[in-house]
Design a protein around this motif. Structure first.
Motif, PDB file in Angstrom:
ATOM      1  N   ASN A  33       2.897  19.074   2.192  1.00 33.96           N
ATOM      2  CA  ASN A  33       3.976  19.999   2.562  1.00 33.96           C
ATOM      3  C   ASN A  33       4.843  20.351   1.357  1.00 33.96           C
ATOM      4  N   GLU A  34       4.904  19.427   0.427  1.00 34.71           N
ATOM      5  CA  GLU A  34       5.666  19.655  -0.809  1.00 34.71           C
ATOM      6  C   GLU A  34       4.894  20.541  -1.786  1.00 34.71           C
ATOM      7  N   GLY A  35       3.597  20.694  -1.560  1.00 32.34           N
ATOM      8  CA  GLY A  35       2.777  21.501  -2.461  1.00 32.34           C
ATOM      9  C   GLY A  35       1.864  20.706  -3.363  1.00 32.34           C
ATOM     10  N   ILE A  36       1.755  19.399  -3.108  1.00 31.25           N
ATOM     11  CA  ILE A  36       0.862  18.540  -3.884  1.00 31.25           C
ATOM     12  C   ILE A  36      -0.474  18.455  -3.151  1.00 31.25           C
ATOM     13  N   GLU A  37      -1.557  18.798  -3.822  1.00 33.96           N
ATOM     14  CA  GLU A  37      -2.867  18.784  -3.184  1.00 33.96           C
ATOM     15  C   GLU A  37      -3.378  17.340  -3.111  1.00 33.96           C
ATOM     16  N   VAL A  38      -3.395  16.789  -1.911  1.00 34.67           N
ATOM     17  CA  VAL A  38      -3.829  15.407  -1.685  1.00 34.67           C
ATOM     18  C   VAL A  38      -4.963  15.404  -0.666  1.00 34.67           C
ATOM     19  N   THR A  39      -6.024  14.654  -0.960  1.00 34.47           N
ATOM     20  CA  THR A  39      -7.109  14.421  -0.017  1.00 34.47           C
ATOM     21  C   THR A  39      -7.541  12.969  -0.151  1.00 34.47           C
ATOM     22  N   PHE A  40      -8.443  12.520   0.733  1.00 33.89           N
ATOM     23  CA  PHE A  40      -8.964  11.154   0.607  1.00 33.89           C
ATOM     24  C   PHE A  40     -10.383  11.088   1.141  1.00 33.89           C
ATOM     25  N   ASP A  41     -11.131  10.091   0.654  1.00 33.48           N
ATOM     26  CA  ASP A  41     -12.438   9.818   1.246  1.00 33.48           C
ATOM     27  C   ASP A  41     -12.397   8.457   1.935  1.00 33.48           C
ATOM     28  N   GLN A  42     -13.382   8.237   2.804  1.00 31.92           N
ATOM     29  CA  GLN A  42     -13.394   7.038   3.637  1.00 31.92           C
ATOM     30  C   GLN A  42     -14.829   6.766   4.069  1.00 31.92           C
ATOM     31  N   TYR A  43     -15.215   5.508   4.088  1.00 35.04           N
ATOM     32  CA  TYR A  43     -16.513   5.146   4.648  1.00 35.04           C
ATOM     33  C   TYR A  43     -16.305   4.635   6.077  1.00 35.04           C
ATOM     34  N   PRO A  44     -17.304   4.776   6.955  1.00 36.29           N
ATOM     35  CA  PRO A  44     -17.108   4.475   8.385  1.00 36.29           C
ATOM     36  C   PRO A  44     -17.361   3.020   8.746  1.00 36.29           C
ATOM     37  N   ARG A  98      -1.757  -3.430   9.242  1.00 39.90           N
ATOM     38  CA  ARG A  98      -2.375  -2.226   9.793  1.00 39.90           C
ATOM     39  C   ARG A  98      -1.366  -1.185  10.249  1.00 39.90           C
ATOM     40  N   ASP A  99      -0.101  -1.564  10.487  1.00 37.11           N
ATOM     41  CA  ASP A  99       0.906  -0.584  10.878  1.00 37.11           C
ATOM     42  C   ASP A  99       1.156   0.434   9.769  1.00 37.11           C
ATOM     43  N   LYS A 100       0.750   0.102   8.555  1.00 37.95           N
ATOM     44  CA  LYS A 100       0.977   0.993   7.418  1.00 37.95           C
ATOM     45  C   LYS A 100      -0.035   2.135   7.361  1.00 37.95           C
ATOM     46  N   PHE A 101      -1.108   2.054   8.143  1.00 35.44           N
ATOM     47  CA  PHE A 101      -2.163   3.058   8.088  1.00 35.44           C
ATOM     48  C   PHE A 101      -1.628   4.448   8.448  1.00 35.44           C
ATOM     49  N   SER A 113       0.805  -1.223   0.000  1.00 30.08           N
ATOM     50  CA  SER A 113       0.000   0.000   0.000  1.00 30.08           C
ATOM     51  C   SER A 113       0.843   1.280   0.000  1.00 30.08           C
ATOM     52  N   LEU A 114       1.944   1.282   0.701  1.00 32.28           N
ATOM     53  CA  LEU A 114       2.770   2.495   0.761  1.00 32.28           C
ATOM     54  C   LEU A 114       3.405   2.789  -0.591  1.00 32.28           C
ATOM     55  N   GLU A 115       3.864   1.734  -1.255  1.00 32.70           N
ATOM     56  CA  GLU A 115       4.426   1.924  -2.600  1.00 32.70           C
ATOM     57  C   GLU A 115       3.337   2.383  -3.578  1.00 32.70           C
ATOM     58  N   ALA A 116       2.127   1.830  -3.429  1.00 33.30           N
ATOM     59  CA  ALA A 116       1.027   2.216  -4.310  1.00 33.30           C
ATOM     60  C   ALA A 116       0.631   3.667  -4.091  1.00 33.30           C
ATOM     61  N   LEU A 117       0.648   4.105  -2.851  1.00 36.56           N
ATOM     62  CA  LEU A 117       0.338   5.500  -2.558  1.00 36.56           C
ATOM     63  C   LEU A 117       1.415   6.422  -3.111  1.00 36.56           C
ATOM     64  N   GLU A 118       2.669   6.031  -2.971  1.00 40.81           N
ATOM     65  CA  GLU A 118       3.763   6.841  -3.511  1.00 40.81           C
ATOM     66  C   GLU A 118       3.650   6.950  -5.023  1.00 40.81           C
ATOM     67  N   GLU A 119       3.204   5.880  -5.681  1.00 39.11           N
ATOM     68  CA  GLU A 119       3.023   5.917  -7.138  1.00 39.11           C
ATOM     69  C   GLU A 119       2.058   7.022  -7.545  1.00 39.11           C
ATOM     70  N   VAL A 120       0.895   7.093  -6.895  1.00 41.25           N
ATOM     71  CA  VAL A 120      -0.095   8.085  -7.326  1.00 41.25           C
ATOM     72  C   VAL A 120       0.288   9.489  -6.893  1.00 41.25           C
ATOM     73  N   LYS A 137       2.522  10.023   4.664  1.00 46.09           N
ATOM     74  CA  LYS A 137       2.919  10.253   3.273  1.00 46.09           C
ATOM     75  C   LYS A 137       2.055  11.336   2.617  1.00 46.09           C
ATOM     76  N   MET A 138       0.761  11.304   2.903  1.00 48.77           N
ATOM     77  CA  MET A 138      -0.115  12.332   2.336  1.00 48.77           C
ATOM     78  C   MET A 138       0.230  13.708   2.888  1.00 48.77           C
ATOM     79  N   GLU A 139       0.496  13.771   4.173  1.00 48.35           N
ATOM     80  CA  GLU A 139       0.871  15.048   4.781  1.00 48.35           C
ATOM     81  C   GLU A 139       2.186  15.576   4.186  1.00 48.35           C
ATOM     82  N   MET A 140       3.149  14.688   3.984  1.00 45.07           N
ATOM     83  CA  MET A 140       4.420  15.102   3.389  1.00 45.07           C
ATOM     84  C   MET A 140       4.219  15.621   1.967  1.00 45.07           C
ATOM     85  N   ALA A 141       3.326  14.976   1.214  1.00 41.63           N
ATOM     86  CA  ALA A 141       3.051  15.435  -0.149  1.00 41.63           C
ATOM     87  C   ALA A 141       2.450  16.835  -0.123  1.00 41.63           C
TER      88      ALA A 141
END
Length: 526
Positions: free
Chosen positions: A272-283, A257-260, A226-233, A266-270
């Motif tokens: 900080n770099e100036g890349i607009e990243v957001t996500f959606d989630q169901y509960p 689950r430690d990767k959560f 998952s971390l590599e997949a997130l870095e890809e996008v 990773k999203m926060e770091m992106a």
């Protein structure tokens, strides 16, 4: 004179600011006045009685692309306060198509988007015009589906695209954006998108970025890699200029689950770099998608008919079962979650209806088969049109995502059979479980995640906030009584506590009941 005045409510305006007391006056489609309106005449007056008045909820991940045209089925969305939805998800949707690809997509998508008969469109413009001429309850926006443009250029071939083919795909994305789409979507676990490489994705995302579009993505892996997949996008967003929105963010499998928290970092770091990243989630700590998604990518090459042909071959079955046991190069639901956590939710044939709601272990036992063989046979019997729910994780991780400021609420609801309860309960569940009961969010924070946050990601104008001159998409609900009633065992139960919903100024839910109106609009990119 105003058309409607809503009085005596507590306004949670969607910004995240604390609630305030005010009356809201509606004229035509818009919010005309906010304040003390006791001296202003109106044709209709509603006493909110101290309840919450919020913007209409915006669902950024749905599969209502076809069934939105059947109000009696689709009404469950407005009954939970949803006034706007974003179609075209996961790179697999209903336009654009050609006369060649249309029948293939109709077969492939019937288990996900439903069946309303033949499609009388090919282009995105024609599809959106079809919606504009249909009775749709709520508002709809659309994403260009990666799979749609890919199959127009190279069919359902299971290979990487050439540079020339990538350029043709980008040009089709740009055409879709000009016709009104607000961005591009892909689902990198679904055929044919799964066969694309980063270069292809960068090129097509440039087509969306040229029109200020978003890149909405089901990442390539949500478990072991998952971390590599997130870095890809993130890198695709970095190189293409398209802002990134990660669909139904989660980490699959207890051992992963430690990767959560690392993914959130990773999203926060992106950003900080100036890349607009957001996500959606169901509960919920369970997912839902088409059952054929359990199969490794090579099985899907050439489309659904080829997939079914491969499942009839004993040597292919043996190879797939070996993949289930150890292959980590694809999103291996069986390996990550186990057959006991995969539940069949929807089938097409009457003979298999009794299987809805049962796990694959239970089904295999009843058929006296191994789970893999039972799965292969079920896909063949249903011609691939099967949906599933997968229990993937822990409640604590759901709560971690809900707390994060980059999160917005999305249902990923799929109609049909015995569906995942998120179809009926997503938005009320956040307000009852995580605001009132667990106090993980304030009501202002939760409403922002359901309204202005997705509106910002989608770049919607004049929606997502309660402000004068904004469209009158409004929800009145009782914060002390709102609650989801849908469960995994009994998912077709409507929520309680939502009293009234307005869509474009039209009273669409009154005293908890759908009024039969169809005031929705298609929101095209300007």
């Amino acid at each position: 004179m105003l058309d409607t005045v809503i009085k005596n409510g507590r306004v949670v305006d969607g910004s995240g600011n604390p609630w305030f007391k005010a009356d809201i006056g509606i004229k035509g489609e818009i919010i005309k006045k906010i304040g003390d309106l006791t001296s202003i005449e109106s044709r209709k007056s509603i006493d909110a009685g101290g309840n919450i008045i919020s913007p209409g909820f915006i669902d950024p991940h749905v599969h209502s692309d076809l069934l939105c045209t059947i109000p009696d089925i689709h009404k469950i969305k407005v009954l939970q306060g949803v006034t706007t939805e974003l179609f075209g998800q996961d790179g697999i949707s209903v336009a654009p198509v050609s006369e060649v690809t249309k029948p293939i997509w109709q077969k492939q998508l019937s288990g996900l988007n439903g069946d309303i008969g033949d499609w009388n469109w090919l282009s995105i413009d024609e599809y959106l015009s079809f919606l504009e001429n249909s009775d749709i309850i709520g508002n709809a926006a659309y994403l260009v589906p990666h799979g749609g443009v890919r199959t127009l250029v190279m069919g359902f071939e299971g290979r990487e695209a050439t540079q020339e083919e990538c350029v043709k795909m980008r040009e089709l994305v740009e055409k879709g954006m000009r016709q009104g789409a607000i961005g591009i979507s892909t689902g990198l676990v679904y055929p044919p998108n799964v066969f694309s490489n980063k270069e292809e994705l960068i090129e097509i995302c440039k087509g969306a970025a040229a029109y200020n579009g978003c890149f909405v993505v089901h990442i390539r892996n949500e478990s072991i890699h998952s971390l590599e997949a997130l870095e890809e996008v993130i890198d695709i967003s970095r190189q293409s200029g398209a802002r990134l929105h990660v669909s139904h963010f989660k980490i699959i499998g207890h051992k992963n689950r430690d990767k959560f928290s690392m993914a959130l970092e990773k999203m926060e770091m992106a950003r900080n770099e100036g890349i607009e990243v957001t996500f959606d989630q169901y509960p919920y700590s369970a997912a839902s998608t088409v059952f054929q998604a359990i199969l490794p990518p090579w099985v899907h090459a050439g489309g659904s008919l080829k997939m079914l042909e491969r499942l009839r071959d004993s040597e292919n079955r043996k190879r797939i079962e070996e993949d289930f046991a150890s292959n980590t190069t694809f999103e291996n639901w069986v390996l990550s979650c186990g057959w006991e956590n995969i539940v069949i939710t929807s089938v097409m044939t009457d003979q298999n209806k009794p299987l809805e709601g049962k796990t694959m272990v239970e089904i295999a036992r009843s058929r006296e088969q191994k789970p893999a063989d039972a799965a292969f046979d079920l896909l063949l019997e249903e011609r691939g049109n099967v949906a599933m729910t997968i229990h993937w994780g822990y409640e604590e991780d759901v709560e971690l995502g809900l707390r994060h400021p980059l999160q917005s609420v999305g249902s990923d609801g799929i109609f049909g059979g015995k569906p995942h309860p998120r179809l009926y309960g997503t938005f009320p569940k956040v307000l009852s479980e995580y605001v009132r009961k667990k106090k993980i969010l304030t009501i202002e924070q939760a409403v922002r995640r359901m309204t202005s946050a997705p509106a910002q990601m989608m770049r919607l104008k004049n929606r997502g906030l309660i402000k004068e001159s904004y469209f009158a998409d409004l929800v009145i609900f009782d914060p002390n009584k709102i609650e989801d009633k849908a469960t995994f065992d009994h998912p077709l139960q409507r929520p309680i506590g939502i009293h009234d919903v307005f869509i474009n100024g039209v009273h669409t839910v009154s005293q908890g009941n759908y009024t039969g109106t169809a005031a929705g609009k298609v929101i095209r990119r300007d």
